[in-house]
Each structure stands twice: as C-alpha cells, then as structure tokens.
Design a protein around this motif. Sequence first.
Motif, mmCIF file in Angstrom:
data_model
loop_
_atom_site.group_PDB
_atom_site.id
_atom_site.type_symbol
_atom_site.label_atom_id
_atom_site.label_comp_id
_atom_site.label_asym_id
_atom_site.label_seq_id
_atom_site.Cartn_x
_atom_site.Cartn_y
_atom_site.Cartn_z
ATOM 1 N N THR A 33 0.833 -1.190 0.000
ATOM 2 C CA THR A 33 0.000 0.000 0.000
ATOM 3 C C THR A 33 0.873 1.247 0.000
ATOM 4 O O THR A 33 1.970 1.247 0.580
ATOM 5 C CB THR A 33 -0.958 0.013 1.219
ATOM 6 O OG1 THR A 33 -1.853 1.127 1.111
ATOM 7 C CG2 THR A 33 -0.206 0.100 2.534
ATOM 8 N N SER A 36 -2.217 7.371 -2.405
ATOM 9 C CA SER A 36 -2.695 7.354 -3.786
ATOM 10 C C SER A 36 -1.886 8.269 -4.696
ATOM 11 O O SER A 36 -1.688 7.961 -5.875
ATOM 12 C CB SER A 36 -4.174 7.736 -3.838
ATOM 13 O OG SER A 36 -4.392 9.010 -3.261
ATOM 14 N N LEU A 39 0.989 6.302 -6.092
ATOM 15 C CA LEU A 39 0.699 5.003 -6.705
ATOM 16 C C LEU A 39 1.008 5.091 -8.203
ATOM 17 O O LEU A 39 0.297 5.740 -8.956
ATOM 18 C CB LEU A 39 -0.755 4.623 -6.456
ATOM 19 C CG LEU A 39 -1.104 3.130 -6.550
ATOM 20 C CD1 LEU A 39 -2.445 2.860 -5.895
ATOM 21 C CD2 LEU A 39 -1.119 2.633 -7.985
ATOM 22 N N GLN A 40 2.074 4.427 -8.617
ATOM 23 C CA GLN A 40 2.503 4.466 -10.013
ATOM 24 C C GLN A 40 2.211 3.170 -10.756
ATOM 25 O O GLN A 40 2.003 3.178 -11.963
ATOM 26 C CB GLN A 40 4.000 4.792 -10.092
ATOM 27 C CG GLN A 40 4.359 6.137 -9.497
ATOM 28 C CD GLN A 40 5.846 6.428 -9.543
ATOM 29 O OE1 GLN A 40 6.656 5.528 -9.783
ATOM 30 N NE2 GLN A 40 6.220 7.679 -9.324
ATOM 31 N N GLU A 41 2.220 2.042 -10.047
ATOM 32 C CA GLU A 41 1.943 0.748 -10.647
ATOM 33 C C GLU A 41 0.892 0.031 -9.812
ATOM 34 O O GLU A 41 0.808 0.223 -8.600
ATOM 35 C CB GLU A 41 3.216 -0.106 -10.713
ATOM 36 C CG GLU A 41 4.360 0.524 -11.503
ATOM 37 C CD GLU A 41 4.104 0.545 -13.008
ATOM 38 O OE1 GLU A 41 3.203 -0.203 -13.459
ATOM 39 O OE2 GLU A 41 4.799 1.301 -13.714
ATOM 40 N N SER A 42 0.108 -0.814 -10.465
ATOM 41 C CA SER A 42 -0.957 -1.526 -9.764
ATOM 42 C C SER A 42 -0.459 -2.774 -9.057
ATOM 43 O O SER A 42 -1.201 -3.378 -8.260
ATOM 44 C CB SER A 42 -2.067 -1.909 -10.747
ATOM 45 O OG SER A 42 -1.555 -2.761 -11.766
ATOM 46 N N SER A 43 0.801 -3.182 -9.332
ATOM 47 C CA SER A 43 1.358 -4.356 -8.662
ATOM 48 C C SER A 43 2.825 -4.116 -8.338
ATOM 49 O O SER A 43 3.505 -3.308 -8.985
ATOM 50 C CB SER A 43 1.194 -5.606 -9.529
ATOM 51 O OG SER A 43 1.968 -5.505 -10.712
ATOM 52 N N PRO A 48 -0.798 -6.958 -5.442
ATOM 53 C CA PRO A 48 -1.469 -5.684 -5.703
ATOM 54 C C PRO A 48 -0.948 -4.559 -4.822
ATOM 55 O O PRO A 48 -0.537 -4.787 -3.682
ATOM 56 C CB PRO A 48 -2.940 -5.988 -5.393
ATOM 57 C CG PRO A 48 -2.908 -7.175 -4.497
ATOM 58 C CD PRO A 48 -1.718 -7.980 -4.914
ATOM 59 N N VAL A 49 -0.959 -3.346 -5.380
ATOM 60 C CA VAL A 49 -0.659 -2.135 -4.612
ATOM 61 C C VAL A 49 -1.974 -1.380 -4.432
ATOM 62 O O VAL A 49 -2.619 -0.995 -5.401
ATOM 63 C CB VAL A 49 0.376 -1.244 -5.323
ATOM 64 C CG1 VAL A 49 0.697 -0.025 -4.456
ATOM 65 C CG2 VAL A 49 1.651 -2.032 -5.612
ATOM 66 N N VAL A 50 -2.355 -1.169 -3.181
ATOM 67 C CA VAL A 50 -3.653 -0.609 -2.840
ATOM 68 C C VAL A 50 -3.466 0.813 -2.317
ATOM 69 O O VAL A 50 -2.550 1.059 -1.527
ATOM 70 C CB VAL A 50 -4.339 -1.477 -1.761
ATOM 71 C CG1 VAL A 50 -5.699 -0.910 -1.383
ATOM 72 C CG2 VAL A 50 -4.459 -2.918 -2.243
ATOM 73 N N PRO A 51 -4.287 1.770 -2.719
ATOM 74 C CA PRO A 51 -4.196 3.115 -2.133
ATOM 75 C C PRO A 51 -4.419 3.060 -0.621
ATOM 76 O O PRO A 51 -5.382 2.431 -0.153
ATOM 77 C CB PRO A 51 -5.317 3.884 -2.834
ATOM 78 C CG PRO A 51 -5.588 3.139 -4.097
ATOM 79 C CD PRO A 51 -5.326 1.699 -3.770
ATOM 80 N N SER A 58 -10.668 -2.676 1.541
ATOM 81 C CA SER A 58 -10.241 -3.923 0.888
ATOM 82 C C SER A 58 -9.526 -4.900 1.815
ATOM 83 O O SER A 58 -9.492 -6.102 1.540
ATOM 84 C CB SER A 58 -9.326 -3.591 -0.295
ATOM 85 O OG SER A 58 -8.197 -2.846 0.151
#
Length: 220
Positions: A33, A36, A39-43, A48-51, A58
Amino acid sequence: MMKKLIIFGATEQAQVAHYYFRNHTDYQVTAFTVDSQHLQESSFCGLPVVPFENLLTSHSTEDHEIFIAIGYNRLNQLRAEKYLESKNKGYSIASYISDKANIFTKEIGENAFILEDNTIQPFVKIGNNVTLWSGNHIGHHSIIEDHVFVTSHVVVAGGVRIGEASFLGINATIRDHIQIGKRNIIGANAVILESTPNDALYASETTPIASIPSSKIRNI
C-alpha cells in the motif's frame, strides 16, 4: 494458519521487507500500500498495490496486520507518520526480527526491522518503529527511542541513549554513557565521544583521492 500482512511502501526497502517476511516468518504478504498520489503501478513483487486511503475497505483490520517499510525519508518523519496513521486506522503493527540476530532483551517495540548479525545486549530498550540494518552492536543498558534508523556496522557502547528520529550511518561509533539528541544525523564513520544536542549533524571527512592513479600500482 498464516497471518496476513500488508506492507506500506513500494520501493527497495519494501522489496527487502517482503523478502524477509515471505521467507523467514509465518506471515503471508497479501498486498502493498502507498498513498494514492504515489501510486505508479498496480502491482509490486507480484502483489497488488492498494491506495492507503482505501485500505480499510479492501483489507480488514481483523484479518491483516501492517508493516511500514519506509527508510529514513525526511529524517524518519515519513515512517513515523505512516506508523501512527496505520495505528489510528486500527491495524496491528508487525515486526521482523531475524532469528540470526543475537538478542538478549525482550524490550523491543512495534514495527521493528532488525536484520541478521545484530548483537543486542541485555537490558537494552528499543522503542517503536526502529530499524537496525545488519551487523550492529547495541551495548548493554542502552536505549533507542522511537523512529530511529541505524544502518550497518554501527557500534553503540553501553549505557547510551539514542534520541528519537535519529539516523546513524555506516560504521558510526558511539562511546559509552552519553546521550545522542533527537533528530541527529550521525554520518558514516563518525566517532561521537560526548553527548549531542537535538538536531545535530556530524559528518566525517571523505578519504581523499590519491595523486597516483591505480594503473601505476603494481603487485596487487
């Protein structure tokens, strides 16, 4: 049953933390995490990378703990902020303490990151959110306050107090029974023989380059 863990961060520090937790603990890392805005990549590391702002939605505090894998950014203040924000969200805070460290105290706070080959002698007290990278010596009856970052091969003699949010660079040496002020930066190879004020910076000189080039040196 494996405990579930979220790691705050998506940098080299977080990758190192992921390695240790995945390979040397009973935690299952389920996500990373970050704020936000960063946050540059989703994984990251295949997870997963979560805001951070949406984390409670989540990843429940009942099912997950969190570890703050941030270095000494802004003289440890960023790590301190995210540690406190995570606690305010209701998360339990995990620690990683290597089984290859020699530890003779139980007084170690939350969000500890203590790597291999550290020697921590009896009667030492370590606060919350403290990082001890590999290979340090922390002498008996010493106190390390909250949010301190100690790099590698630092020698802290007995009866020393390290002030909150301080940074100790590689190979720094702290003599016995002195106090290091809050928010100090003790640079690499610095030798501290007297107590220091708050907000002090100690930097040792860089070894000068020799006048002779390496190509002129024989028999090496």
